[in-house]
Write an enzyme that holds these catalytic residues in place. Structure first.
Site, PDB file in Angstrom:
ATOM      1  N   GLU A  35       0.792  -1.073  -0.061  1.00  0.00           N
ATOM      2  CA  GLU A  35       0.117  -0.390  -0.037  1.00  0.00           C
ATOM      3  C   GLU A  35       0.958   1.276  -0.058  1.00  0.00           C
ATOM      4  O   GLU A  35       1.689   1.287   0.958  1.00  0.00           O
ATOM      5  CB  GLU A  35      -0.994   0.054   1.159  1.00  0.00           C
ATOM      6  CG  GLU A  35      -1.943   1.283   1.525  1.00  0.00           C
ATOM      7  CD  GLU A  35      -2.382   1.227   2.879  1.00  0.00           C
ATOM      8  OE1 GLU A  35      -2.730   0.264   3.507  1.00  0.00           O
ATOM      9  OE2 GLU A  35      -2.543   2.428   3.322  1.00  0.00           O
ATOM     10  N   ARG A  39       0.649  10.422   1.102  1.00  0.00           N
ATOM     11  CA  ARG A  39       1.240  11.313   2.074  1.00  0.00           C
ATOM     12  C   ARG A  39       2.338  12.357   1.368  1.00  0.00           C
ATOM     13  O   ARG A  39       2.942  13.272   2.071  1.00  0.00           O
ATOM     14  CB  ARG A  39       1.526  10.705   3.111  1.00  0.00           C
ATOM     15  CG  ARG A  39       0.435   9.941   3.717  1.00  0.00           C
ATOM     16  CD  ARG A  39       0.771   9.380   5.195  1.00  0.00           C
ATOM     17  NE  ARG A  39      -0.183   8.213   5.767  1.00  0.00           N
ATOM     18  CZ  ARG A  39       0.177   7.819   6.623  1.00  0.00           C
ATOM     19  NH1 ARG A  39       0.980   7.780   7.459  1.00  0.00           N
ATOM     20  NH2 ARG A  39      -0.946   6.830   6.957  1.00  0.00           N
ATOM     21  N   LYS A 123     -10.633  -1.535   7.358  1.00  0.00           N
ATOM     22  CA  LYS A 123      -9.148  -1.326   8.177  1.00  0.00           C
ATOM     23  C   LYS A 123      -9.597  -0.955   9.456  1.00  0.00           C
ATOM     24  O   LYS A 123     -10.785  -0.259   9.510  1.00  0.00           O
ATOM     25  CB  LYS A 123      -8.575  -0.130   7.332  1.00  0.00           C
ATOM     26  CG  LYS A 123      -7.364   0.274   7.860  1.00  0.00           C
ATOM     27  CD  LYS A 123      -6.597   1.201   6.995  1.00  0.00           C
ATOM     28  CE  LYS A 123      -5.489   2.023   7.859  1.00  0.00           C
ATOM     29  NZ  LYS A 123      -4.578   2.719   7.037  1.00  0.00           N
TER      30      LYS A 123
HETATM   31  C1  3PG Z   1      -1.362   3.693   8.046  1.00  0.00           C
HETATM   32  O1  3PG Z   1      -1.790   4.610   7.375  1.00  0.00           O
HETATM   33  O2  3PG Z   1      -1.969   2.570   7.734  1.00  0.00           O
HETATM   34  C2  3PG Z   1      -0.363   3.537   9.167  1.00  0.00           C
HETATM   35  O3  3PG Z   1       0.613   4.828   8.944  1.00  0.00           O
HETATM   36  C3  3PG Z   1       0.447   2.396   9.282  1.00  0.00           C
HETATM   37  O4  3PG Z   1       0.532   2.369  10.648  1.00  0.00           O
HETATM   38  P1  3PG Z   1       2.217   1.658  11.130  1.00  0.00           P
HETATM   39  O5  3PG Z   1       3.112   2.794  10.506  1.00  0.00           O
HETATM   40  O6  3PG Z   1       1.856   1.945  12.845  1.00  0.00           O
HETATM   41  O7  3PG Z   1       2.269   0.582  11.101  1.00  0.00           O
END
Ligand code: 3PG
Length: 200
Positions: A35, A39, A123
């Site tokens: 994914e 950003r 999610k």
């Molecule tokens: C996301 O947007 O899915 C998160 O940034 C992922 O979370 P993590 O960095 O805590 O794994």
């Protein structure tokens, strides 16, 4: 569509040239899925380059907040769309284009809205902050038709316990792609091993 992988690496690229080495490393580690978060300005180019270089990889767009961003991601070739929350316009566009949409839902009301739109995989974000596995168990009891993809604060150490619950479709996280591509390849390999150990 994400069940088959069990783990979804969530990656934010700061530079376009970082994309192919990292995506290639995930493939080499046996985890041909990512994914790519919207950003940073180069997200679209990274998805485009990844799709071209690794046609067998499943590459989606994350942190998609609007219909316009979703259209950009789909134009780049994103095969699935992830949002931190539920977006009506993103849901509609994905439905129209027959693309899998994974919105973040953390409360019963949000889950009911997604359910009304016909979505059954969500999610759960940020998973560690909103109660982790015990929250998912409680939500799954009320929504037996739903499957969840916990993301946010998940690590290699907590992966197995999430995967062991049958209402978990897959687990997402950036822990896999924190280091160099060589680190990511090893992390992917370890994660795949855990998926096989837990799911058989
Ligand atoms: C996301 O947007 O899915 C998160 O940034 C992922 O979370 P993590 O960095 O805590 O794994």
């Amino acid at each position: 569509m994400l069940e088959q992988y069990g783990v979804i690496p969530v990656v934010t690229f700061r530079r376009e040239e970082d994309a192919l080495p990292m995506l290639g490393a995930l493939c080499a580690g046996g985890l041909p899925v990512a994914e790519i978060c919207f950003r940073t300005d180069c997200a679209k180019e990274c998805i485009e380059a990844g799709r071209k270089a690794f046609p067998d990889m499943c590459i989606g767009a994350g942190t998609v907040l609007s219909g316009a961003q979703c259209a950009d991601a789909l134009a780049a070739g994103a095969q699935f769309i992830v949002s931190p929350g539920y977006s009506e316009e993103v849901a509609l566009l994905c439905e129209e284009r027959k693309v899998f949409y994974l919105p973040g839902c953390a409360t019963p009301t949000e889950i009911m809205r997604a359910l009304a739109a016909g979505l059954t995989t969500l999610k759960f974000f940020p998973a560690n902050v909103y109660g982790g596995l015990s929250a998912i168990r409680a939500l799954a009891a009320a929504f037996p038709q739903m499957r969840f993809v916990p993301t946010g604060g998940v690590s290699e150490e907590t992966l197995a316990q999430y995967l062991a619950f049958d209402k978990i479709a897959a687990v997402g996280g950036s822990w896999l792609v924190k280091g160099t591509p060589a680190d990511a390849e090893e992390a992917a390999r370890r994660a795949v091993r855990i998926v096989h150990e837990v799911r058989g």
